[in-house]
Every structure is written in structure tokens, then in C-alpha cells.
Design an enzyme around this catalytic site. Structure first.
Site, PDB file in Angstrom:
ATOM      1  N   SER B 116      -0.440  -2.354   0.176  1.00 56.20           N
ATOM      2  CA  SER B 116      -0.907  -3.888   1.052  1.00 56.20           C
ATOM      3  C   SER B 116      -2.522  -2.958   1.690  1.00 56.20           C
ATOM      4  O   SER B 116      -2.745  -3.957   2.555  1.00 56.20           O
ATOM      5  CB  SER B 116       0.332  -3.898   1.157  1.00 56.20           C
ATOM      6  N   GLU B 117      -2.220  -1.483   1.831  1.00 57.46           N
ATOM      7  CA  GLU B 117      -2.404  -1.374   2.736  1.00 57.46           C
ATOM      8  C   GLU B 117      -4.089  -0.461   1.771  1.00 57.46           C
ATOM      9  O   GLU B 117      -5.471  -1.789   1.792  1.00 57.46           O
ATOM     10  CB  GLU B 117      -2.854   0.118   3.834  1.00 57.46           C
ATOM     11  N   MET B 118      -5.008   0.736   1.433  1.00 54.52           N
ATOM     12  CA  MET B 118      -6.274   1.031   0.635  1.00 54.52           C
ATOM     13  C   MET B 118      -6.033   0.489  -0.508  1.00 54.52           C
ATOM     14  O   MET B 118      -7.122   0.393  -1.186  1.00 54.52           O
ATOM     15  CB  MET B 118      -6.431   2.274   1.512  1.00 54.52           C
TER      16      MET B 118
END
Lengths: 690, 306
Positions: B116-118
Site C-alpha cells: 500500500s506504499e511504494m
């Protein structure tokens, strides 16, 4: 011996290799143990620090958690070091590895407790400090403290919380639970007081909320068995090390024993070597002494002498020999002889003046030497004379027999000292003129002999190669100034064509019995030469020729052979010769007179002898000595002597011949004096043929 | 009066301990060559799946090493958090609000790999980086490697993060005896200690060295998406327990708290006083504390100027 060295070397190599591998093993074991124990100790130390920090964190209000965190991180690193250590990866340490795992697990648990402690500690500390502050604020804000009971309760709760926190005792907390309930139910008209009360109660409840877990956490931290595990690791590990140390000490004992016995053996070898060395040295000293010293007398010997001579700048050497030593041996026995030698050695040692640095040697059977380093101002010959006198005055008493000795000495300052001194000694013994003779070239026959031998060889060579020849010098009649006769003079020609000096040749020829031959040769050659000439001639003969039967017979034979010539011959005989056998001499004279041979006295006036009288009546000529003639024109004394001779000769009816007439002036003088004949360079030089 | 005296003594006694805050060092040891590669990576969107964000998107040096938003722009439904600053992280004892990373190496990898980030994988990171001539050259030069691994990437980023310290704040210089603070700042610091803020905000980072409960006296509401210790331990008492955030550069790292619920320093200070101490501070006290907190803003990290 060599095999021993090889075995020993091989042993040393083996032991060294063993020792090196043992050493590296020991080093590895010890350093590893040391390292691991150090890590364990460090972990223990850090954990102590961690506990200390926890204590500080609880105590100090404004505590900084960084230090605690740092220690915990550090401890993690050391556990990792321990886990990664190669030494522990060996199977035998699996129990330790397991214990480390246990410790790590416990430590991680403790870390969690510490985090919980931190979380609980901050509010506990905060409320504990905040509650009094809050109370203070209340008292400051409420100027008039009307409700004493409320204030009292606040103080009671605050102090109880302080006590419970510091005593870690839940009982105190329980005791204030009731009070706080009361406080909670307090009603205030003032909203500010109401708010304060709410805050205070909330804070106390906060304390309660955390205090349960706080004490629980601290209990957990205190009870966790990390440290015990750690010391168990240490114990097990140390135990393991002591097992390995046993192996090491066994090896160490082995090496120590080997080393000590090796050193012992070397020391033993050194001792033996030293002892042998000492024996050898003693032997060498004895040998050296006996090389340098005479056994019998203890005096330094010839070897010692040769050594000493090298260090003497101006040697003055005396060689002393006991006269007729053999007779002492013969008379009293060799023991007596040895006694005399010993006694003489002691005597010499005593009487040779030490202050002059004289040293006495025994150089041969009965030869003693004294060596001085000569100083200019001292007369050593006198010292030698004194020594000899003392020696000869000494009475050697051997078994009640009194033995006296006489000695002879040779002195030399010329190298080689012993040889030259010996020559002087021999000379003294031969001549018997003096007890002490100093060496000089004159008495050194050796040199003479060398020269003589050379001359003899040359002479023999000349004889066998027909190089002995007569030269003829004219003799002039002073009145007629005509040459009437010749004197035959012997010439010995060397292989280089040069004539030898006759003065040198004649003594040698006489000694070596070649003289007769020379006379014979000259006699024969001269006769052969003059037999068909019209001149008179003269030949020199010596008394030896007359004494020598062979020569004498030869002369007679020649005279007989050349009967027609013989009457022209004159024999010249030296005035200085002394006749011993009158009978023989007279018979010779008689015999030659039969052949008409005339006789001249050669070198007349040079000396005196008896034979002039003996044969007075038979003398035909005086050959006046050259030394009287050569300066006669200016030497009045010589002239007077010559005038006397001439006068005497005339009365005795003897003709005179002047020798050495080398100039006109001399010739005029001899003529004036009345000498009948002249011979010399003025008249003519000797020539090989007319 | 006696009680008054005792209480005063107790307070004074507590105050008399040495300073619990240490100044930042002027310089920190790090490998400048590695750090410069890390810097390149930090600002490079190559490390995000859609090449739209970089580390700097959330950790913007211009915004105090964080981003002025309540929550990280990339969040999931079950985890929402205000972005902690990247400045001075090297001095934190754990990383993330709940300290789930024990060090920067662990931390740096998580956002890159977080879907859900990078949203990349290690393999993808390696593929992308090894395709870049620029990085190949840089890594070859500094690390001496022909193939760049994920570890190399993280190592470079961490080296860069280590360099991100903000030294020489007014307060640090005051601690070092170089300057004097204003009366208000000094009184603010005194209050900071007296009120007990210091029991949690201490050490070199003025925080960042322990886990503490938010809402000690007056409880704070709890949401399941909060990044608290409960997410890790599952213990009821760990709800709303967070790593104490550093107060360094606090003036420029708004909004505050794990949920970014306080927009200003004043608000944050008041909320803290209420929840942690159960009191309401006067405006004067708040102003003084805020003045003190503002003195904690340091210089921009030197490496950013290169």
C-alpha cells in the site's frame, strides 16, 4: 660422536616442532578462553550497568533513557559476538551454545520487561512528582486554606504514594484507596476547586493503574534468571577449560622435563669440556715449559734463547764451556757431571747480575749462555771475566769430593750469536792464549775457509788447465846499463783471464800442498824458456820446497836435465824464513852449488833470520828490499841503511840488486850508492815473453 | 506550613538533577560516497511501483523531513499514521510509531516493499536499479559491485538517513553554553521539566527512546487503525502505547501525534497536558512551552546542501 650429534639434532628438531604446534594450540586455547570469558564478563558487566540504569531511571525524575538503550544495544552486540565465535562452534561446546541460547531468550524477555518498565516508570514517576506539585499549586491558588481536612488528606495521599513508590509496597496503596474514594466524592462550590480535585484524583488513579504492573515488572526484572544463566555459562566453560588445561599442563610437564634434562645434559657437557680444557691447558703449560727449559738444570734452553734473542736490541752474548768436562764424567761418573752442571747453573743464575738483565741458558751438554741487552756505558767483558773468576773459584763438592772446573768463554755481539760465540770459544780453546775471546771476522775461520776453498778450486783449475805461467822481469847491470838477467815471477791466471794476487795464492798453496807443484811448473817452464837464451835467470823457492822431498828431488832432476843451463840460474830465498833442519838445508845448498846455481837473499833488509849466517859463504846476491829502495832518492835514513848493506856486501864479495826501481831518480840514486843491479818498472815490467 | 515546606523540598529535590537532554553532535560519522548514492535513491521515484512517489514524497526535507498531512498519503484501512520525520532518526531507539523496526535497515525496506506504499518486491528493485546506467556506475564505483542487490540499495539509503541530523538548534547551543535563551524559552524549559514532560521526552532526541501510553491520566480515544504497540503485542494495556516522538524540529513537523490530530504546537501542548497530566495549562504556560519547543529547530542537514 658425530652420530650422537645427529641424533641429538634430530631430537631437538622433533621436540621443537612438537613444541611449536603445542605452543600454537595452547595459545589458541588460552586466547580463545580468555576472549570468550572476557565477552561473558563484559555481558555480565553490561547487564549490571543495565540494572543500574533501571535503578537510576526509577530514582531520577529527569532520567535520560538513551544510556539505558545504548547499554541494551551493546549487550545485544556481545551476545552476537558470542554466537558467532568460531571456537564455540566445535561440537564439544554445544552445551555452552545451548546455554547461550537460553541466556539470549531470557535477555530478550528482560528487554521486553525493561520496555514495559520504561512505559510504566514515566507516569509513575510523573504522578509521584506531579501530585506534590499539584498540591502545591492548590495551596498557592487557594490563599485561604479553609478546609483543613481536605488539605490534610491531600498531604496524606501524596506522602503515601511517595512511600509506596519508594517501598514498592502495594499495602500503602491499599491504605489510601479509601481516602481517594472520599476525595472523589467531595463536592465543591468553586468550579476551580472542583477541577483541581478531579485532576488530583485522576492522577492518583493513574498511579494506581500503573503501580500494579510497575511492581510486577520490577519483580520480573529482578527475578529473571539471566545472570544465573550467565554464571552457569561461565562455570561450565571454566570447567571445560580446566579439562583442556590438564592436557596443556601434561604437555607443559613433558616439555619442561625435556627442556630441563636437555639443559642439564648441556651443562654436563660444558663441565666435561671445561675439565678437559683445563687438563689440556695444564698439559700445554708443562709442554711449553719443557720446550723452553732444560730438564736437568731448569734453565731456559736453546729454544727459549732463540725466542728471547728476537726481543733484544743490542745483544751481548757469552758462551761458556766447561774445559774438559768429559774428564769429570770419566773421573766421578755421570751423576757427578750432572751435579756439576746443576750446581753451575745455580751458580750462574746467582752471579749473573740481575740489574743488567742478564739471562742464563743451557745451550748444550756443557755449554751455558748468558744473554745481555747491552748498554753503552757498561764493560761487559769485565763482567764476564768476573763471572769466570767466580766460577773457577767455586768448589763443587760431590760426595765429599771437591771438584774444581775451569771454563772458557766466547763472546759475540754478531748474529747468529751462538755460532759466532762458538767460533770465538773454539778460537780461545785452540790458541789457549786467553780464557775469553771476543768474536771478530779475523778469527772466523769459516769465512777464511770459504775463501780458501774457492781459491784452492781456482788454483787446481789453473794447474790442470795450464794457466800457471812464469812472467819475466828484467834486471839491469847498473854499470853497463844492459839487461843481464830476468826474474821469473809466477802468475796464476783465472778462468776469466785475470791473474790472481800471488800473495793470496801462496799461503793457500802451501796449506793445500799445491805449493810444490807450482814450484815445479815454474821451474820447468823457466828452464825450458831460458835454455836457449843468453840471459841469466832467477827463480823463487822457499824453504818448504827444500824440505819437501818430492820438490827437492824434482829440482835436482831439472838441474841435472838442463846441466848446461843450470849455471845461469839463481835461486831467490826469502830472508825472513827460518831454517829448522840445518843438515838438510846445507846438503841442498851443497848439491845445487855443484851445478853452479847461485843464491840470492830476497827482500834483504826487511827482517832478520838465522840463515844468512848459516850460508854466508854461499850467498851470491842481496836483493835489497823494495821498501828501502822506492824512496831512496829522498829518504836519507833508507839511504844510510842501503849504503851500509852495500858496503858490507862489497866487503863480503856479494853483489847487490835494488828492487822497486821505478823511476829515473831512484835509478840515479842506486847507481850512485854503488848497487850493482836494478830491477823495477824503470827497468822493465814483467812480461810473458821477451 | 510544614507540609508546604516538605512539598517544596520534594519538588526542588526532583528539579536538582542534571540536564536530561543532550545536544546533537555537530557532525556524525558516515560514508559520504554511499550517502550520496542514498540521496539519489531517496529522491528517485524509481523505487515506487508506478514511479510516482519517492521516499522524499512523505519525508520531504522542505517540510521538516515529514509531510504536513494528518496521515501518510499512502495508507491502508487497517493502518493509518502521521508520518514521522526522517531527521535525526539515527538517534531513535526504534523506528516507526510502534517501534516495529529495530533499526534503519529494517525501516527503510518496509515502505518500499509495502504494497500500500511504494509496492515493489526486492527482485523488482534489483531489476530496476541494475537497469540504470547511472546507479550501476555509482554502485560500481563505491561498492565495487557489478550487480546491485536490494541490500546495497537499503545500505545506501540508510547511509544517507544517518547523515540527516539537524545540529546547532538554539537550545543545543544554549546547552553548550554558547548562547542564552529568552526568558520565555527558559521558563518554558523549566515548565517542561517541572510538569514532567521530560520523563518521556528526554535524551539526545528529546523523545524516541521509550514507549509510552497516550492518555495516561485522561484516556485518549482508540481506533483500530492506530499504529500502536497493541498492533505488535496484542496486549490490552499496549493500546495507544507509542514510541515517544522526538521533539527536535517539532515546530516544523506539524501536524502532531500519531493521528495528526493536533495542527498547532499550542494545541498539541494543551492536549498533552490534558491527557498525560490531567490539567489545563494557562495560556501563558502554553506560550512559554511553545517558545521552548521552537528553540529546538536545528540547521538543515549538511548533506542536503550538496
Amino acid at each position: 660422536m658425530l652420530r650422537k650429534v645427529y641424533i641429538f639434532s634430530a631430537l631437538i628438531v622433533v621436540i621443537t616442532v612438537l613444541f611449536i604446534s603445542f605452543d600454537s594450540y595452547t595459545k589458541r586455547v588460552i586466547s580463545s578462553h580468555e576472549r570468550i570469558l572476557r565477552i561473558i564478563k563484559t555481558i555480565e558487566g553490561i547487564e549490571t550497568k543495565v540494572d543500574g540504569e533501571i535503578f537510576k531511571a526509577g530514582l531520577i525524575l529527569y532520567y535520560n533513557y538513551d544510556q539505558l538503550n545504548d547499554y541494551m544495544e551493546e549487550l545485544d552486540k556481545y551476545i552476537e559476538m558470542l554466537e558467532k565465535d568460531d571456537y564455540l562452534k566445535k561440537g564439544e561446546y554445544s552445551d555452552i551454545v545451548n546455554l547461550i541460547k537460553v541466556y539470549k531468550k531470557l535477555w530478550n524477555k528482560k528487554k521486553k520487561y525493561i520496555e514495559d518498565f520504561k512505559t510504566a516508570n514515566s507516569p509513575i514517576k510523573n504522578t509521584a512528582i506531579y501530585l506534590p506539585l499539584l498540591t502545591l499549586r492548590y495551596m498557592q491558588s487557594v490563599k485561604n486554606i479553609s478546609d483543613l481536612r481536605y488539605t490534610y488528606m491531600l498531604a496524606k495521599i501524596v506522602s503515601s504514594i511517595y512511600l509506596s513508590r519508594n517501598a514498592m509496597d502495594l499495602d500503602f496503596v491499599l491504605s489510601i484507596k479509601k481516602d481517594i474514594e472520599t476525595l472523589k466524592n467531595f463536592k465543591f462550590k468553586d468550579p476551580e476547586k472542583e477541577s483541581f480535585n478531579r485532576t488530583f484524583v485522576a492522577n492518583v488513579y493513574t498511579f494506581f493503574n500503573f503501580f500494579d504492573s510497575y511492581t510486577e515488572i520490577i519483580k520480573n526484572i529482578l527475578e529473571i534468571k539471566t545472570r544465573r544463566t550467565l554464571s552457569e555459562i561461565e562455570d561450565v566453560f571454566s570447567q571445560r577449560f580446566s579439562n583442556e588445561a590438564k592436557t596443556i599442563s601434561l604437555f607443559t610437564a613433558f616439555f619442561t622435563t625435556t627442556f630441563v634434562s636437555g639443559v642439564g645434559y648441556i651443562i654436563y657437557l660444558l663441565f666435561r669440556l671445561d675439565k678437559e680444557n683445563k687438563n689440556l691447558q695444564a698439559l700445554r703449560k708443562t709442554l711449553e715449559y719443557s720446550i723452553r727449559h732444560d730438564n736437568l738444570t731448569g734453565l731456559p734452553n736453546r729454544y727459549s734463547f732463540e725466542e728471547d734473542v728476537k726481543n733484544v736490541k743490542n745483544p751481548f752474548f757469552v758462551l761458556i764451556n766447561i774445559d774438559d768436562f768429559r774428564s769429570i764424567n770419566d773421573l766421578y761418573g755421570t751423576k757427578a757431571g750432572d751435579y756439576v752442571l746443576k750446581e753451575l747453573a745455580d751458580l750462574l743464575r746467582d752471579i749473573v747480575p740481575e740489574e743488567l738483565g742478564g739471562k742464563v741458558y743451557r745451550l748444550g751438554a756443557d755449554d751455558f749462555g748468558i744473554l745481555f741487552d747491552a748498554k753503552l756505558e757498561i764493560s761487559y767483558e769485565e763482567i764476564v771475566n768476573q763471572i769466570i773468576e767466580k766460577v773457577e773459584n767455586h768448589r763443587f763438592i760431590y760426595e765429599n769430593n771437591e771438584i774444581s772446573i775451569s771454563v772458557t768463554a766466547g763472546i759475540s755481539t754478531k748474529q747468529p750469536l751462538i755460532e759466532t760465540a762458538d767460533i770465538a770459544l773454539k778460537h780461545s780453546q785452540r790458541t789457549r792464549r786467553s780464557k775469553v775471546v771476543v768474536y771478530s771476522y779475523e778469527i772466523d775461520n769459516k769465512k777464511q775457509i770459504e775463501r780458501n776453498l774457492k781459491l784452492i778450486r781456482a788454483l787446481k783449475d789453473a794447474i790442470s788447465n795450464d794457466r800457471v805461467v812464469p812472467y819475466y822481469q828484467p834486471i839491469m847491470n847498473n854499470t853497463t846499463e844492459k839487461i843481464e838477467k830476468y826474474e821469473a815471477l809466477m802468475r796464476v791466471i783465472g778462468d776469466d783471464g785475470n791473474a790472481f794476487d800471488v800473495e793470496d795464492i801462496l799461503p793457500i798453496a802451501k796449506e793445500s800442498k799445491l805449493y810444490g807443484q807450482l814450484t815445479k811448473i815454474i821451474l820447468h817452464k823457466t828452464f825450458m824458456y831460458f835454455r836457449d837464451k843468453d840471459y841469466d835467470f832467477s827463480i823463487n823457492i822457499s824453504l818448504e820446497d827444500i824440505v819437501n822431498k818430492s820438490t827437492r828431488e824434482y829440482i835436482y832432476a831439472v838441474l841435472e836435465e838442463f846441466k848446461d843451463v843450470s849455471y845461469r840460474l839463481t835461486f831467490e830465498i826469502l830472508e825472513s824464513e827460518e831454517v829448522k833442519d840445518y843438515e838438510e838445508f846445507s846438503s841442498f845448498i851443497r848439491k845445487i852449488k855443484e851445478y853452479g846455481v847461485k843464491i840470492a837473499i830476497d827482500d834483504f833488509g826487511s827482517g832478520y833470520s838465522n840463515f844468512s849466517y848459516l850460508i854466508n859463504k854461499d850467498i851470491d846476491y842481496f836483493k835489497i828490499d823494495g821498501s828501502l829502495i822506492k824512496n831512496i832518492h829522498k829518504d836519507t835514513n833508507a839511504r844510510l841503511v842501503v849504503e851500509t848493506i852495500v858496503s858490507f856486501a862489497k866487503k863480503a864479495n856479494i853483489k847487490t840488486i835494488a828492487e822497486f826501481v821505478n823511476s829515473r831518480e831512484v835509478f840515479e840514486a842506486v847507481k850512485e850508492i854503488g848497487i850493482d843491479y836494478s830491477q823495477g818498472y824503470y827497468v822493465g815490467v814483467p812480461v810473458s815473453s821477451l | 506550613m510544614l507540609i508546604f515546606f516538605i512539598l517544596t523540598t520534594l519538588v526542588l529535590f526532583s528539579l536538582s538533577f542534571p540536564d536530561p537532554i543532550k545536544p546533537l553532535p555537530a557532525e556524525i560519522k558516515y560514508d559520504i560516497k554511499k550517502a550520496l548514492i542514498g540521496k539519489e535513491l531517496f529522491f528517485d521515484p524509481i523505487l515506487s511501483k508506478e514511479r510516482d512517489i519517492s521516499c522524499a514524497t512523505c519525508h520531504d526535507p522542505e517540510q521538516g523531513g515529514t509531510v504536513h498531512l494528518r496521515f501518510s498519503p499512502k495508507v491502508s484501512e487497517d493502518l493509518k499514521a502521521n508520518v514521522p520525520t526522517v531527521f535525526n532518526v539515527v538517534f531513535n531507539f526504534r523506528q516507526f510509531w510502534n517501534g516495529r523496526a529495530k533499526d534503519l535497515y529494517e525501516q527503510a525496506a518496509i515502505p518500499i516493499l509495502n504494497p500500500s506504499e511504494m509496492g515493489l518486491t526486492k527482485e523488482e528493485v534489483e531489476r530496476r536499479i541494475n537497469k540504470s546506467d547511472k546507479y550501476k556506475k555509482m554502485f560500481k564505483e563505491v561498492y565495487g559491485v557489478d550487480y546491485i542487490t536490494f541490500k546495497h540499495v537499503i545500505d545506501a539509503i540508510v547511509e544517507f538517513e544517518r547523515a540527516l541530523i539537524t545540529p546547532n538548534s538554539r537550545f543545543d547551543r544554549y546547552l553548550r553554553g554558547e548562547i542564552d535563551l529568552t526568558e520565555s524559552e527558559k521558563e518554558g524549559y523549566a515548565l517542561f521539566k517541572k510538569l514532567g514532560c521530560i520523563t518521556c521526552h528526554n535524551g539526545i532526541n528529546i523523545g524516541g527512546n521509550s514507549f509510552q501510553k497516550f492518555g495516561v491520566v485522561n484516556p485518549y480515544k482508540w481506533e483500530p487503525y492506530f499504529p500502536d504497540r497493541y498492533k505488535i503485542t496484542g496486549r490490552e494495556e499496549d493500546k495507544n502505547v507509542y514510541k515517544v516522538p522526538s521533539l527536535r524540529n517539532v515546530a516544523i513537523t506539524y501536524p502532531y501525534f500519531h493521528d495528526g490530530s493536533a495542527g498547532t504546537l499550542e494545541e498539541a501542548v494543551k492536549k498533552m497536558a490534558y491527557h498525560q497530566l490531567g490539567i489545563t495549562l494557562t495560556d501563558e504556560e502554553v506560550t512559554k512551552i511553545v517558545d521552548f519547543l521552537k528553540s529546538l529547530t536545528g540547521e538543515m542537514p549538511a548533506i542536503l546542501k550538496r
